[in-house]
Motif scaffolding. Structure first.
Motif, PDB file in Angstrom:
ATOM      1  N   GLN A   1      35.190  75.513  39.146  1.00  0.00           N
ATOM      2  CA  GLN A   1      34.810  74.702  40.273  1.00  0.00           C
ATOM      3  C   GLN A   1      36.118  74.353  40.875  1.00  0.00           C
ATOM      4  OE1 GLN A   1      31.768  74.933  41.668  1.00  0.00           O
ATOM      5  NE2 GLN A   1      31.117  75.740  40.087  1.00  0.00           N
ATOM      6  N   MET A   2      36.894  75.162  41.575  1.00  0.00           N
ATOM      7  CA  MET A   2      37.978  74.582  42.227  1.00  0.00           C
ATOM      8  C   MET A   2      37.834  74.662  43.626  1.00  0.00           C
ATOM      9  SD  MET A   2      40.101  74.020  39.731  1.00  0.00           S
ATOM     10  CE  MET A   2      41.464  73.524  41.032  1.00  0.00           C
ATOM     11  N   PRO A   3      38.563  74.025  44.526  1.00  0.00           N
ATOM     12  CA  PRO A   3      38.352  73.885  45.733  1.00  0.00           C
ATOM     13  C   PRO A   3      38.874  75.117  46.356  1.00  0.00           C
ATOM     14  CG  PRO A   3      40.045  72.355  45.250  1.00  0.00           C
ATOM     15  CD  PRO A   3      39.348  72.741  43.925  1.00  0.00           C
ATOM     16  N   PRO A   4      38.614  75.523  47.832  1.00  0.00           N
ATOM     17  CA  PRO A   4      38.930  76.607  48.402  1.00  0.00           C
ATOM     18  C   PRO A   4      40.452  76.501  48.571  1.00  0.00           C
ATOM     19  CG  PRO A   4      37.087  75.741  49.606  1.00  0.00           C
ATOM     20  CD  PRO A   4      37.514  74.778  48.439  1.00  0.00           C
ATOM     21  N   GLY A   5      41.243  77.631  48.236  1.00  0.00           N
ATOM     22  CA  GLY A   5      42.723  77.561  48.308  1.00  0.00           C
ATOM     23  C   GLY A   5      43.513  77.495  47.118  1.00  0.00           C
ATOM     24  N   ILE A   6      42.702  77.141  45.982  1.00  0.00           N
ATOM     25  CA  ILE A   6      43.234  76.768  44.638  1.00  0.00           C
ATOM     26  C   ILE A   6      42.443  77.362  43.689  1.00  0.00           C
ATOM     27  CG2 ILE A   6      44.112  74.979  43.142  1.00  0.00           C
ATOM     28  CD1 ILE A   6      45.187  74.404  45.907  1.00  0.00           C
ATOM     29  N   PRO A   7      42.545  78.808  43.375  1.00  0.00           N
ATOM     30  CA  PRO A   7      41.965  79.630  42.696  1.00  0.00           C
ATOM     31  C   PRO A   7      42.609  79.593  41.168  1.00  0.00           C
ATOM     32  CG  PRO A   7      43.328  80.938  43.899  1.00  0.00           C
ATOM     33  CD  PRO A   7      43.383  79.720  44.511  1.00  0.00           C
ATOM     34  N   VAL A   8      41.746  79.479  40.213  1.00  0.00           N
ATOM     35  CA  VAL A   8      41.887  79.679  38.684  1.00  0.00           C
ATOM     36  C   VAL A   8      41.211  80.759  38.337  1.00  0.00           C
ATOM     37  CG1 VAL A   8      42.120  78.417  36.642  1.00  0.00           C
ATOM     38  CG2 VAL A   8      42.661  77.080  38.726  1.00  0.00           C
ATOM     39  N   ALA A   9      41.762  81.825  37.937  1.00  0.00           N
ATOM     40  CA  ALA A   9      40.850  83.006  37.150  1.00  0.00           C
ATOM     41  C   ALA A   9      40.288  82.028  35.830  1.00  0.00           C
ATOM     42  CB  ALA A   9      41.556  84.038  36.677  1.00  0.00           C
ATOM     43  N   THR A  10      39.189  82.304  35.418  1.00  0.00           N
ATOM     44  CA  THR A  10      38.721  81.421  34.188  1.00  0.00           C
ATOM     45  C   THR A  10      38.020  82.542  33.220  1.00  0.00           C
ATOM     46  OG1 THR A  10      38.254  79.812  35.437  1.00  0.00           O
ATOM     47  CG2 THR A  10      37.365  79.706  33.250  1.00  0.00           C
TER      48      THR A  10
ATOM     49  N   SER B   1      52.293  79.328  43.086  1.00  0.00           N
ATOM     50  CA  SER B   1      51.646  80.455  43.831  1.00  0.00           C
ATOM     51  C   SER B   1      51.520  81.501  42.564  1.00  0.00           C
ATOM     52  CB  SER B   1      52.414  81.078  44.986  1.00  0.00           C
ATOM     53  OG  SER B   1      53.763  81.413  44.453  1.00  0.00           O
ATOM     54  N   VAL B   2      51.865  81.335  41.552  1.00  0.00           N
ATOM     55  CA  VAL B   2      51.797  81.965  40.234  1.00  0.00           C
ATOM     56  C   VAL B   2      50.354  81.848  39.926  1.00  0.00           C
ATOM     57  CG1 VAL B   2      52.461  82.105  37.978  1.00  0.00           C
ATOM     58  CG2 VAL B   2      54.005  81.512  39.326  1.00  0.00           C
ATOM     59  N   PRO B   3      49.744  83.105  39.587  1.00  0.00           N
ATOM     60  CA  PRO B   3      48.291  83.310  39.195  1.00  0.00           C
ATOM     61  C   PRO B   3      48.069  82.521  37.829  1.00  0.00           C
ATOM     62  CG  PRO B   3      49.040  85.322  39.734  1.00  0.00           C
ATOM     63  CD  PRO B   3      50.513  84.484  39.382  1.00  0.00           C
ATOM     64  N   VAL B   4      46.985  81.676  37.843  1.00  0.00           N
ATOM     65  CA  VAL B   4      46.724  80.648  36.633  1.00  0.00           C
ATOM     66  C   VAL B   4      45.505  81.204  36.195  1.00  0.00           C
ATOM     67  CG1 VAL B   4      46.256  78.509  35.881  1.00  0.00           C
ATOM     68  CG2 VAL B   4      48.063  78.630  37.689  1.00  0.00           C
ATOM     69  N   ILE B   5      45.320  81.403  34.786  1.00  0.00           N
ATOM     70  CA  ILE B   5      44.214  81.712  34.166  1.00  0.00           C
ATOM     71  C   ILE B   5      43.804  80.580  33.104  1.00  0.00           C
ATOM     72  CG2 ILE B   5      43.192  83.244  32.609  1.00  0.00           C
ATOM     73  CD1 ILE B   5      45.356  85.348  33.244  1.00  0.00           C
TER      74      ILE B   5
ATOM     75  N   GLY C   1      43.697  73.795  37.123  1.00  0.00           N
ATOM     76  CA  GLY C   1      43.691  73.337  38.250  1.00  0.00           C
ATOM     77  C   GLY C   1      45.027  72.480  38.920  1.00  0.00           C
ATOM     78  N   VAL C   2      45.205  71.445  38.229  1.00  0.00           N
ATOM     79  CA  VAL C   2      46.451  70.761  38.785  1.00  0.00           C
ATOM     80  C   VAL C   2      47.855  71.800  38.865  1.00  0.00           C
ATOM     81  CG1 VAL C   2      48.359  69.009  37.973  1.00  0.00           C
ATOM     82  CG2 VAL C   2      45.619  68.703  37.829  1.00  0.00           C
ATOM     83  N   ILE C   3      47.831  72.661  37.756  1.00  0.00           N
ATOM     84  CA  ILE C   3      49.040  73.737  37.739  1.00  0.00           C
ATOM     85  C   ILE C   3      48.769  74.618  38.918  1.00  0.00           C
ATOM     86  CG2 ILE C   3      50.243  75.681  36.669  1.00  0.00           C
ATOM     87  CD1 ILE C   3      49.306  74.141  33.896  1.00  0.00           C
TER      88      ILE C   3
END
Length: 169
Positions: free
Chosen positions: A103-112, A80-84, A73-75
């Motif tokens: 459980q990331m806030p709106p605007g900060i997606p992390v695929a898991t 704007s690079v996709p984070v998994i 999430g910090v990354i």
């Protein structure tokens, strides 16, 4: 070759899990780099890495984290690079890490992906890259086809078991 996937882990203790991602990326011939960065112990380095990832040509970041699991999430907050995210099994069988990552806030997606599912993270990264790279797309399709062949062979072996009967009580 210049890396296009970056594998980041909070500690080298995550390496045995993340080696599965490394192997999968090697098999798919996708160049990658590996680094250890901590959201809590090296926050400035994490932010600098995230901000420089896209200009360096990184297309996908795979970030492993256990316990507090803040690293993905910090990354994601600084790029704007996709984070998994790969939750690492630790306390609560990794459920705590998984929940922290998803459980990331709106605007900060992390695929898991699933707990310790580094191989799936590498496959997802390859599928993202394949959207703009026909060679990677072909290799991913070949890999997926090989999965079906494994099941076909397993069923052929099962069919060869002669004296097995399913009994109900």
């Amino acid at each position: 070759m210049k890396p296009i996937v970056s594998i980041i882990m909070g500690s080298t203790s995550d390496l045995p899990v993340m080696e599965k991602a490394m192997k999968q990326l090697e098999d798919l011939q996708i160049p990658f780099e590996v680094n250890a960065l901590s959201a809590h112990r090296t926050p400035d380095a994490v932010e600098q890495f995230a901000k420089e990832a896209q200009p360096r040509g990184i297309k996908v970041i795979i970030a492993a984290a256990g316990m507090a699991a803040a690293l993905p999430g910090v990354i994601a907050a600084s790029t704007s690079v996709p984070v998994i995210g790969v939750p690492i099994k630790g306390m609560l069988d990794g459920l705590d890490a998984m929940l922290s990552i998803i459980q990331m806030p709106p605007g900060i997606p992390v695929a898991t992906v699933g707990v310790n599912a580094a191989q799936n993270a590498a496959i997802l990264a390859a599928q993202i890259i394949a959207l703009g790279d026909a060679d990677v797309a072909r290799r991913v399709q070949q890999y997926k086809a090989s999965l079906g062949e494994k099941i076909k062979k397993a069923n052929e072996q099962l069919a060869g078991i002669k004296d097995y009967q399913y009994k109900t009580n």
